[in-house]
Design a protein around this motif. Structure first.
Motif, short mmCIF file in Angstrom:
data_model
loop_
_atom_site.label_atom_id
_atom_site.label_comp_id
_atom_site.label_asym_id
_atom_site.label_seq_id
_atom_site.Cartn_x
_atom_site.Cartn_y
_atom_site.Cartn_z
N GLN A 292 -1.42 7.09 11.52
CA GLN A 292 -1.04 7.99 12.63
C GLN A 292 0.05 7.27 13.50
OE1 GLN A 292 -4.36 9.65 14.27
NE2 GLN A 292 -4.93 10.85 12.68
N PRO A 293 0.94 7.72 13.75
CA PRO A 293 2.20 6.92 14.97
C PRO A 293 1.30 6.22 16.03
CG PRO A 293 3.08 8.91 14.20
CD PRO A 293 1.89 9.01 13.70
N GLU A 294 0.44 7.10 16.72
CA GLU A 294 -0.23 6.37 17.80
C GLU A 294 -1.21 5.23 17.49
OE1 GLU A 294 -2.60 10.12 16.53
OE2 GLU A 294 -0.35 9.53 16.65
N ARG A 295 -1.46 4.95 16.24
CA ARG A 295 -2.22 3.97 15.74
C ARG A 295 -1.33 2.93 15.40
NH1 ARG A 295 -7.41 3.69 16.75
NH2 ARG A 295 -8.84 5.74 16.39
N ILE A 296 -0.16 2.60 15.76
CA ILE A 296 0.77 1.31 15.56
C ILE A 296 0.59 0.50 16.88
CG2 ILE A 296 3.14 0.60 15.06
CD1 ILE A 296 1.92 1.87 12.49
N SER A 297 0.29 -0.64 16.71
CA SER A 297 0.27 -1.64 17.77
C SER A 297 1.52 -1.84 18.46
CB SER A 297 -0.47 -3.06 17.38
OG SER A 297 -1.68 -3.08 17.08
N VAL A 310 14.27 4.50 7.26
CA VAL A 310 14.02 4.92 5.70
C VAL A 310 13.03 5.93 5.59
CG1 VAL A 310 13.61 4.23 3.40
CG2 VAL A 310 14.56 2.81 5.09
N ASP A 311 11.70 5.83 6.11
CA ASP A 311 10.70 6.89 6.09
C ASP A 311 9.71 6.62 7.13
OD1 ASP A 311 8.38 8.28 5.43
OD2 ASP A 311 9.24 8.52 3.22
N SER A 312 9.38 7.42 7.94
CA SER A 312 8.51 7.26 9.07
C SER A 312 7.15 7.14 8.81
CB SER A 312 8.51 8.61 10.15
OG SER A 312 8.30 9.53 9.52
N ARG A 313 6.65 7.31 7.44
CA ARG A 313 5.25 7.34 6.95
C ARG A 313 5.25 5.90 6.43
NH1 ARG A 313 6.23 12.05 2.55
NH2 ARG A 313 8.26 10.93 2.80
N ASN A 314 5.25 4.87 7.54
CA ASN A 314 5.05 3.40 7.36
C ASN A 314 4.16 3.03 7.96
OD1 ASN A 314 6.34 1.97 9.51
ND2 ASN A 314 7.76 3.68 9.15
N LEU A 330 -5.80 5.40 -6.89
CA LEU A 330 -5.64 5.50 -5.54
C LEU A 330 -6.77 5.69 -4.90
CD1 LEU A 330 -3.58 5.67 -3.21
CD2 LEU A 330 -3.40 8.18 -3.78
N LEU A 331 -7.19 4.76 -4.15
CA LEU A 331 -8.49 5.01 -3.38
C LEU A 331 -8.55 6.00 -2.05
CD1 LEU A 331 -10.39 1.65 -4.11
CD2 LEU A 331 -10.34 3.89 -5.33
N ALA A 332 -7.57 5.46 -1.38
CA ALA A 332 -7.38 6.00 -0.07
C ALA A 332 -6.09 5.60 0.60
CB ALA A 332 -8.53 5.17 0.93
N TYR A 333 -5.83 6.61 1.64
CA TYR A 333 -4.70 6.43 2.80
C TYR A 333 -5.46 5.98 3.87
CZ TYR A 333 -1.13 8.28 -0.49
OH TYR A 333 -0.54 8.66 -1.52
N VAL A 334 -5.41 4.93 4.49
CA VAL A 334 -6.07 4.16 5.66
C VAL A 334 -5.28 4.47 6.82
CG1 VAL A 334 -7.13 2.29 6.64
CG2 VAL A 334 -7.36 2.86 4.35
N ASN A 335 -6.12 4.88 8.09
CA ASN A 335 -5.49 5.20 9.35
C ASN A 335 -5.40 3.85 10.17
OD1 ASN A 335 -4.10 6.49 11.61
ND2 ASN A 335 -6.21 7.24 12.11
N ALA A 336 -4.45 3.06 9.67
CA ALA A 336 -4.43 1.57 10.30
C ALA A 336 -3.03 1.08 10.01
CB ALA A 336 -5.52 0.91 9.62
N ASP A 337 -2.42 0.20 11.15
CA ASP A 337 -1.17 -0.24 10.87
C ASP A 337 -1.50 -1.45 9.89
OD1 ASP A 337 -1.87 -2.63 12.63
OD2 ASP A 337 -1.26 -1.78 14.27
N HIS A 338 -0.34 -2.08 9.71
CA HIS A 338 -0.54 -3.26 8.76
C HIS A 338 -1.36 -4.49 9.09
CE1 HIS A 338 1.25 -5.08 5.06
NE2 HIS A 338 1.38 -6.18 5.70
#
Length: 385
Positions: A292-297, A310-314, A330-338
């Motif tokens: 989620q955008p608020e989960r970006i450091s 290019v794409d905000s889903r990054n 495909l196992l999961a989409y994780v709610n964490a930044d890189h």
């Protein structure tokens, strides 16, 4: 308090202030060096992140299920949620399951099958290939071995495969090969689960393709926020920017063959994938970071915003569809930044975490256990399931 002790207070305070200033300056040097490395894939420029070029294999963007990807998010969610519930808030950086994963599109329902949370029967070993620059800041990071300690409680294990921090994927593939061949040959079924994080994922895939002698020792390969399709940010970066990581305090890394950034460019990665089908007979799995955008450091906001052109889903470094291996599950989409997925900056440097790496907390121990438990369960199924 005695009068003599009162007289010492000003000097003690001054001394402590000097220590604080020194620590703050050291932390600032680290933050600036890290920021330089962080923005190497988000350098300030106005040219397109994906420039016009005919140097590309024919490609399409299609739903995963139409591209040979098996969607097992429902079962993985069951396993991950069970691990989180069983281990409880006592785990570092605990999050409820619903906050740990991101629901994307229509996620398959769970199976309802029982979940084994006892001792591992196969004793899988996670062999992790780190991302770009890790060897440069590892001494400063001084990561705790909490994941290894946690996994060993349940009969699993983990190890880190050392690769050049700033070299190409082809160069690092040889190092992966040598590390695996140096491991004891297994009695019975292979137990090594290769996990490639970030650039470590293409390093891992190049090793599997180039060195067939390692395949019999590998049980499965996992991409964890892997740069499978490269990053558009790498089009706007140069190797000298990555080389700034050599100035992180205590860094001992070198620039290697100067090929790290080139290996991350989308044209390089997609051309490599087009020319090198992944070996059969292995199981492939993908964990994708979709925060989620608020989960970006805060330190990663600039690269997140730039990649959003290019794409905000990054995740600040990679777009979500570039993290999936061809033919994988495909196992999961994780709610964490890189960084939050695999680099525990805030745990060992809380001041840096509070100022710069503000969304670094993630229950990595539980995630690692869930990955190995899913893989172990899946490996017990017939290959043609």
């Amino acid at each position: 308090m005695r009068a003599s002790e009162l007289k010492r207070i000003p000097s003690l305070v001054a001394s402590k202030r000097r220590v604080v200033v020194i620590d703050a300056w050291h932390g600032l040097r680290v933050a600036l060096a890290t920021l330089s490395a962080c923005v190497l894939l988000g350098a300030c420029a106005t040219k397109p992140l994906v420039p016009y070029s005919t140097d590309t294999p024919p490609m399409i963007l299609a739903p995963a299920t139409q591209a040979g990807i098996a969607d097992e998010r429902g079962r993985f969610r069951e396993i991950y949620c069970a691990v989180l519930a069983a281990r409880g808030p006592g785990l570092p950086d605990y999050r409820p399951c619903e906050d740990a994963l991101t629901r994307v599109g229509t996620e398959p329902a769970g199976t309802g099958k029982p979940i084994a949370l006892g001792q591992s029967r196969r004793h899988l070993v996670a062999a992790v290939v780190p991302g770009i620059g890790y060897d440069c800041f590892k001494p400063w990071l001084n990561p705790p071995d909490t994941v290894v300690t946690h996994l060993r409680q349940f009969g699993f294990d983990a190890t880190l495969i050392d690769v050049d921090a700033l070299s190409s994927s082809a160069h690092n593939a040889r190092q992966i090969r040598d590390a695996i061949m140096a491991m004891p040959e297994p009695d019975g079924a292979p137990r090594i689960v290769l996990i490639g994080y970030s650039k470590g994922a293409p390093d891992m895939l190049e090793a599997l393709v180039a060195y067939p002698e390692i395949r019999s020792r590998i049980a499965a390969a996992v991409s964890a926020a892997g740069a499978i399709g490269g990053s558009p940010l790498a089009n706007d970066a140069e190797q000298y920017q990555a080389d700034l990581l050599q100035y992180v305090p205590e860094a001992t890394c070198t620039s290697g063959d100067d090929g790290a950034v080139q290996s991350l460019r989308p044209a390089t990665r997609k051309m490599w994938l087009a020319q090198h089908p992944l070996p059969g007979g292995l199981r492939y799995y993908s964990i994708v970071t979709f925060p989620q955008p608020e989960r970006i450091s805060s330190i990663l906001k600039s690269s997140y915003d730039k990649l959003s052109r290019v794409d905000s889903r990054n995740d600040s470094q990679l777009i979500f569809y570039d993290e999936v291996m061809p033919g994988s599950t495909l196992l999961a989409y994780v709610n964490a930044d890189h960084w939050a997925l695999a680099v525990p900056v805030a745990r060992t440097h809380p001041t840096i975490g509070a100022l710069f790496v503000t969304q670094n907390a993630y229950p990595r121990e539980a995630l690692a256990e869930a990955i190995l438990r899913f893989v172990e369960e899946d490996l017990a199924k017939p290959p043609g399931r």
